[in-house]
Design a protein around this motif. Sequence first.
Motif, short mmCIF file in Angstrom:
data_model
loop_
_atom_site.label_atom_id
_atom_site.label_comp_id
_atom_site.label_asym_id
_atom_site.label_seq_id
_atom_site.Cartn_x
_atom_site.Cartn_y
_atom_site.Cartn_z
N ASN A 169 72.58 52.23 66.61
CA ASN A 169 73.93 52.50 66.11
C ASN A 169 74.97 51.46 66.54
O ASN A 169 76.16 51.67 66.34
N PHE A 170 74.52 50.35 67.11
CA PHE A 170 75.46 49.36 67.64
C PHE A 170 76.29 48.73 66.53
O PHE A 170 75.76 48.20 65.55
N SER A 171 77.60 48.76 66.69
CA SER A 171 78.52 48.06 65.79
C SER A 171 79.92 48.19 66.36
O SER A 171 80.18 49.01 67.26
N PHE A 172 80.84 47.37 65.84
CA PHE A 172 82.25 47.46 66.23
C PHE A 172 83.04 48.06 65.08
O PHE A 172 82.95 47.59 63.94
N SER A 173 83.83 49.09 65.38
CA SER A 173 84.70 49.68 64.36
C SER A 173 85.97 48.87 64.22
O SER A 173 86.30 48.03 65.08
N SER A 174 86.71 49.11 63.16
CA SER A 174 87.98 48.41 62.95
C SER A 174 88.95 48.70 64.09
O SER A 174 89.65 47.79 64.57
#
Length: 537
Positions: free
Chosen positions: A45-50
Amino acid sequence: MAYAYWKNDCHNDPAVFELFYRKNPFGGEYTIFCGLDETLKHLQNFSFSSAELDYLRQCPALIHCDAAFFDDYLANLDCSQVKLYSMRQGCIAFPRIPLMTIEAPLGIGQLLETTLLNLVNYPTLVATNAARMVVAARGPPTKAKETKIRMMEFGLRRAQGPDGGFSASKYSIVGGFDGTSNVQAGLKLGVPIVGTHAHAFVQTFLRLDQVAEVRLRGKGDDGGEEVRLLPLVLEYRKRLDEMDDGGWSATNDGELAAFIAYAGSFPNTFLCLIDTYDTLKSGLCNFCLVALVLDDLGYTPRGVRLDSGDLAYFSIECAAQFKTLGDTMKTPTKDRSFFFGLDIVASNDINESALLSLSNDGHAITVFGVGTNLVTCQAQPALGCVYKLVQLNGTPRMKLSHDIEKVLIPGRKIPYRLYGKQGWPLLDLMVGVDEEPPVEGESMLCRHPFIEQKRVSVVATKVMELHVLAFDGERGIVFPVPNIFESRQLAQDEIKNMRPDILRAIDPGQYKVSVTDKVRRYLHQLWESEAPVVELC
């Protein structure tokens, strides 16, 4: 660091990181690896949100960074180019052996460091703490079948916050505990939940007339009449007083009232805390009086809990009282066999040393409830896992140190466990990724990474590769996320198959962690080439 890598255009260079520790915790010789389950979820689930990117842009340390770093690099970053090789959760581990090996572009590999360490350090520490306590309470695995002692985790109220409490409940089960007082863990994990009333419940009652109308119907007698418990309890009190030359009527009435109230509420799980006033002269007697009435009504009392005083002595006295009543209170219709199956639960700030002492001295405890010393890992509050770069662009990298323990063994390595004729592991061996793996039945030279004279030739009867590919980039999770019961079983199997001297709490035997001759030679060649030559004048 990620920005510096990106700024210097090396963020996509292929890198290999290893996550490992340098010293076993608690003065022992083994560790139970945990944390793979949550690590896999994180990678998936790794990611950067806005919102996260907006926050990073305005951080003082990053406010000068190029917009493209956030908009082009971080905004599109995921783990689609990451591979994770890992030990199985619940596996016994040893120092320097990689718990995890991460193959990834340099930037994302570096960004994973802190989270992976957080997800592995505490779970591994608490599972190891739990496993050591289980061994201390039950004895070596060869004797474990002879005891029915159960271990319960009671530490939520002393844990480092709700997240720490939940993790402790979860990974203490992997380490061998049988249940928890944490209801949320029961809900989310399917873990057996356990508990007793507190001293406050006993203190709430002052007089017997407070429970004069507590009634209970016989078990299975759905249409039967409810009976008042107090007269039946007092009848047994009078009878036992006559048989025992007094003493039973001198118990604390408020405590007896509390036990009657509790029996009316929980007749199927009647287990009482008996040390509010006087463990043997009041609490134990009052429990037995109510237990006899419950047995008459078809219920099976569960036992008593000790939370203070000399636990060994009190437990033996309780067991003796149960045996006496089991033998003397038989009737034509009631064999009173429940007295021989009652649990004696002990809590009271129990740690590994206390468990060892109790085991050595002898006791009649059947269940240990362990809280503070388990969940806070009071004997050693941190494991000390590290995350190190061992290879970049196909070239091994190393870190030097004045402390020999901190010298990094360079290069991508694959760990194996070599077994001997008795079925026990002989040693763990790190093999270079470009080398042939060890073969069963063939002699293998295994060397200490730093001490030249320490080397052995091993002919293994079994060779087991310790790593599995658990996460494979765009394919995601390729190894089933382990549940805690599967991990628990693996940990128990590993402990049973370990050399007994390795499991000793005091002065354990030493387990060998070795490298191949090629890995050792390259380590020292690179050491010489990287270390500056000191010029003496």
